[in-house]
Design a protein around this motif. Structure first.
Motif, PDB file in Angstrom:
ATOM      1  N   LEU A 128       0.872  -1.164   0.000  1.00  0.00           N
ATOM      2  CA  LEU A 128       0.000   0.000   0.000  1.00  0.00           C
ATOM      3  C   LEU A 128       0.915   1.222   0.000  1.00  0.00           C
ATOM      4  N   LEU A 129       0.601   2.213  -0.824  1.00  0.00           N
ATOM      5  CA  LEU A 129       1.435   3.414  -0.894  1.00  0.00           C
ATOM      6  C   LEU A 129       0.618   4.678  -1.133  1.00  0.00           C
ATOM      7  N   ASP A 130      -0.427   4.557  -1.959  1.00  0.00           N
ATOM      8  CA  ASP A 130      -1.323   5.691  -2.196  1.00  0.00           C
ATOM      9  C   ASP A 130      -2.460   5.579  -1.190  1.00  0.00           C
ATOM     10  N   MET A 131      -2.305   6.221  -0.048  1.00  0.00           N
ATOM     11  CA  MET A 131      -3.282   6.078   1.025  1.00  0.00           C
ATOM     12  C   MET A 131      -4.493   7.000   0.835  1.00  0.00           C
ATOM     13  N   ARG A 132      -4.480   7.829  -0.209  1.00  0.00           N
ATOM     14  CA  ARG A 132      -5.669   8.630  -0.538  1.00  0.00           C
ATOM     15  C   ARG A 132      -6.698   7.797  -1.274  1.00  0.00           C
ATOM     16  N   ARG A 133      -6.213   6.835  -2.064  1.00  0.00           N
ATOM     17  CA  ARG A 133      -7.119   6.037  -2.890  1.00  0.00           C
ATOM     18  C   ARG A 133      -7.164   4.566  -2.475  1.00  0.00           C
ATOM     19  N   TYR A 134      -6.487   4.190  -1.409  1.00  0.00           N
ATOM     20  CA  TYR A 134      -6.363   2.760  -1.106  1.00  0.00           C
ATOM     21  C   TYR A 134      -7.717   2.084  -0.881  1.00  0.00           C
ATOM     22  N   THR A 135      -8.699   2.809  -0.347  1.00  0.00           N
ATOM     23  CA  THR A 135     -10.003   2.194  -0.079  1.00  0.00           C
ATOM     24  C   THR A 135     -10.769   1.909  -1.361  1.00  0.00           C
ATOM     25  N   ARG A 136     -10.336   2.482  -2.483  1.00  0.00           N
ATOM     26  CA  ARG A 136     -11.014   2.293  -3.762  1.00  0.00           C
ATOM     27  C   ARG A 136     -10.311   1.259  -4.627  1.00  0.00           C
ATOM     28  N   LEU A 137      -9.258   0.657  -4.102  1.00  0.00           N
ATOM     29  CA  LEU A 137      -8.444  -0.277  -4.872  1.00  0.00           C
ATOM     30  C   LEU A 137      -8.481  -1.660  -4.227  1.00  0.00           C
ATOM     31  N   SER A 138      -8.836  -2.667  -5.013  1.00  0.00           N
ATOM     32  CA  SER A 138      -8.870  -4.060  -4.562  1.00  0.00           C
ATOM     33  C   SER A 138      -9.638  -4.185  -3.248  1.00  0.00           C
ATOM     34  N   ALA A 139      -9.023  -4.795  -2.219  1.00  0.00           N
ATOM     35  CA  ALA A 139      -9.732  -5.023  -0.946  1.00  0.00           C
ATOM     36  C   ALA A 139      -9.466  -3.917   0.061  1.00  0.00           C
TER      37      ALA A 139
END
Length: 683
Positions: free
Chosen positions: A561-572
């Motif tokens: 995980l690296l982009d913590m602005r969009r992480y909730t919209r990516l995969s799980a």
């Protein structure tokens, strides 16, 4: 700073199978593999991983021992079983049940074995889980163990999704699946748990429990102690808060009246509950990390006062895990991050006996209970190992301990002049943080150091045999270090909670404190320290790169995980909001942005060499964050950046021993080049 949701020039890399994105990943991968080609090391590691003399760590079901065996001739594996008697005698009579490689060739699908669920005693059937690419999504197929074939007439079968399934009886399953109208949560996991009877349509079955779309998932399990089936269906509201229900047929399931943040286990008519935070029952407060046991019936009726504490944590001793045998409850305890196995006797007031391995070594060992059959007897199989001690399988008895070594793997590197020691660093807030160091006994610094950590989800980093690091790093004089930072479980749930959400910075301060302590002790210098982490550990080392670049000479960041602005919209990603916070909440984003490496890149800073790696088939984190981070660093900074993406393998980033060996060879060649060979790094 521009919000990447509105204007991110690298969003195109988030389309995982887009031809242009795949071409970018392939081009970077070719460059990385050419730069750090290490065919001799890769061949040696593959030979080690395929070693026919390595220890078999089995699972037990009645009088059978099961194993998935991989070697050079069978890279995807042979699922097989042997009689318990022959296994204990040291000459197992293996019977191959399913050849995964042959199945892949027959069906033109590169199947990866993802586990099996055995039917209750008296039914020689199992559910076999197969992933088409090594990702989390898998198919479910019913298998006839006696016939060594998939069931042809009215079998249980599910197409690929992130399902869960358990047997209630020979003709009934409890399943959590998104198929046939089950739907998914925002995290991409099943929303409903249903009872499925053989020969009926799954879509026609009624849910036992049903989650909201905003929940993480439903989970299912069935306890068969004493021949009675107790189904357990759970709704995970977030990663750490779960409602649990028990169902024995008939009416609606009964709610298990324990805190949602507790861990539970049903065993016949008993329930075990490990608290996470303090739990007040009447006038009694049970500390977080306490294990309590009591009648299941009273707890489902809402009365927790009948639960008895059988383990209470201290400042140094915490519960890592527990297992049941026929007459005992066996605890795995960590005492200052060192394993102890305790056998508790419920007939004698839960009195404890410490189980020994019988091994004579000064190495620091990790010992786990790897298999037991609570319906059969008190027999236990323990797996002991240390950084310098190969895996050793031990049979013993929880009631009348008598440890006996069944098998030990051969050493794969020379550890004669190496030693494992434990040290303590002091973090920014004064907290003492332990770490393990594996180094020459007569260490002369500054040495090249490979530092590893995780620091999340209450996962403990314990000594494991250095199967890869030994041949690839230690033999050449390098030092290997594992940091036990906050966010993990090394000192119980409080150690994890201390680095949650807005306190995430503590995990990163702990890790860099270890790196600096190694320098202060004269072990190394900053330019000779490399760090390596995967998944949440990838987020950890991504923050080392962007927040503490002067403390490291090289960084390898895997499936991160690296982009913590969009992480909730990516995969799980949505499933981890309880760990990191919700970036769509402005208040949460204010602290999340402080540990989002993708947003901490500063073109004015100098960064150490970095290697990012991922797998196209990773359906848990996905390759997109590693792609974007590498692309942005290459575009906006002068940093040396390498990227490698394998197609198969899922979140493990490699699907078989050959792929794992090749990946590890590249990683260690990168570290050797950056920390050992380069000018200024030392001779």
């Amino acid at each position: 700073m521009t919000d990447p949701l509105d204007d991110d020039p690298f969003l195109w890399l988030e389309d995982i199978r887009d031809p242009e994105a795949l071409a970018w990943a392939r081009g970077r991968t070719d460059e990385t593999e050419a730069s750090f080609s290490a065919p001799e090391l890769a061949a040696r590691l593959k030979t080690i991983l395929d070693d026919p003399d390595r220890v078999v760590v089995p699972s037990r079901h009645g009088e059978w021992m099961y194993d998935l065996w991989r070697d050079a001739a069978n890279p995807r594996g042979l699922w097989r079983r042997a009689s318990r008697t022959s296994f204990l005698a040291g000459s197992p009579d293996w019977d191959v049940l399913l050849d995964i490689d042959a199945l892949g060739r027959e069906e033109s699908t590169p199947w990866a074995f993802a586990g099996a669920a055995h039917a209750p005693r008296g039914t020689d059937r199992a559910l076999v889980f197969l992933s088409p690419d090594g990702g989390d999504a898998h198919v479910v197929r019913e298998f006839d163990l006696a016939a060594r074939s998939f069931v042809a007439g009215r079998p249980f079968m599910l197409d690929a999704d992130k399902s869960h399934a358990a047997w209630i009886d020979a003709d009934t399953l409890l399943v959590g699946t998104a198929l046939e109208g089950g739907a998914t949560t925002d995290s991409g996991y099943p929303r409903s748990a249903r009872v499925w009877t053989r020969g009926t349509q799954l879509a026609a079955s009624s849910p036992v429990v049903e989650a909201d779309q905003s929940d993480v998932s439903v989970f299912v399990g069935v306890d068969h102690t004493d021949g009675r089936s107790t189904a357990i269906a759970s709704i995970a509201h977030d990663f750490f808060h779960t409602e649990r229900y028990v169902w024995r047929g008939g009416d609606a399931p009964a709610h298990l009246a324990v805190p949602d943040d507790a861990h539970t286990n049903v065993h016949g008519d008993l329930v075990a509950v490990r608290t996470t935070t303090d739990w007040k029952v009447g006038d009694t407060i049970h500390l977080g990390g306490t294990l309590l046991v009591g009648p299941l019936e009273t707890v489902t009726n809402g009365d927790g006062s009948s639960l008895v504490p059988v383990f209470t944590p201290t400042d140094t001793a915490v519960l890592e895990d527990w297992s049941w045998t026929r007459t005992r409850l066996v605890l795995t305890v960590l005492e200052n991050v060192r394993s102890r196995i305790l056998s508790l006797d419920p007939a004698d007031g839960w009195s404890a006996t410490e189980l020994q391995t019988g091994l004579d070594t000064d190495d620091i060992l990790t010992v786990d209970v790897v298999t037991a059959d609570a319906d059969e007897d008190d027999e236990l199989f323990l797996l002991a190992r240390g950084f310098l001690t190969p895996q050793t399988l031990i049979a013993t008895d929880a009631a009348t301990p008598a440890p006996r070594v069944i098998d030990q793997a051969p050493a794969v590197f020379d550890a004669t002049n190496l030693a494992t020691t434990q040290h303590w660093a002091v973090s920014a807030d004064g907290t003492r943080v332990p770490y393990f160091q594996v180094a020459p006994r007569a260490l002369e610094g500054p040495a090249a150091v490979l530092l590893s950590g995780y620091g999340g989800f209450e996962v403990s980093r314990l000594p494991e045999y250095a199967t890869i690091q030994g041949p690839a790093w230690l033999e050449a004089g390098g030092v290997f270090v594992v940091a036990n930072i906050r966010g993990g479980g090394e000192f119980g749930p409080a150690w994890h909670l201390a680095a949650l959400r807005e306190n995430r910075h503590r995990a990163y301060e702990d890790f860099v404190a270890v790196a600096r302590d190694l320098v202060a002790r004269g072990v190394t210098t900053p330019e000779r320290v490399g760090c390596h982490g995967g998944s949440n550990g990838g987020l950890l080392v991504g923050n080392m790169l962007t927040q503490f670049p002067d403390d490291f000479g090289a960084i390898a960041c895997g499936v991160p995980l690296l982009d913590m602005r969009r992480y909730t919209r990516l995969s799980a990603g949505a499933s981890w909001i309880a760990e990191y916070g919700d970036p769509d909440d402005p208040a949460d984003w204010e602290f999340i942005r402080t540990f989002s490496p993708y947003h901490l890149i500063d073109p004015a800073h100098s960064y150490p060499p970095s290697l990012f790696y991922a797998a196209t088939s990773d359906d848990r984190v996905g390759p997109v964050q590693a792609r974007k981070m590498a692309a942005r660093l290459l575009d906006e900074t002068d940093a040396e950046v390498h990227y490698l993406e394998q197609d198969e393998g899922g979140h493990a980033a490699s699907i078989d021993n050959a792929a794992k060996a090749a990946l590890q060879a590249v990683i260690h060649a990168f570290f050797t080049d950056a920390l050992v060979r380069r000018p200024g790094a030392g001779d």
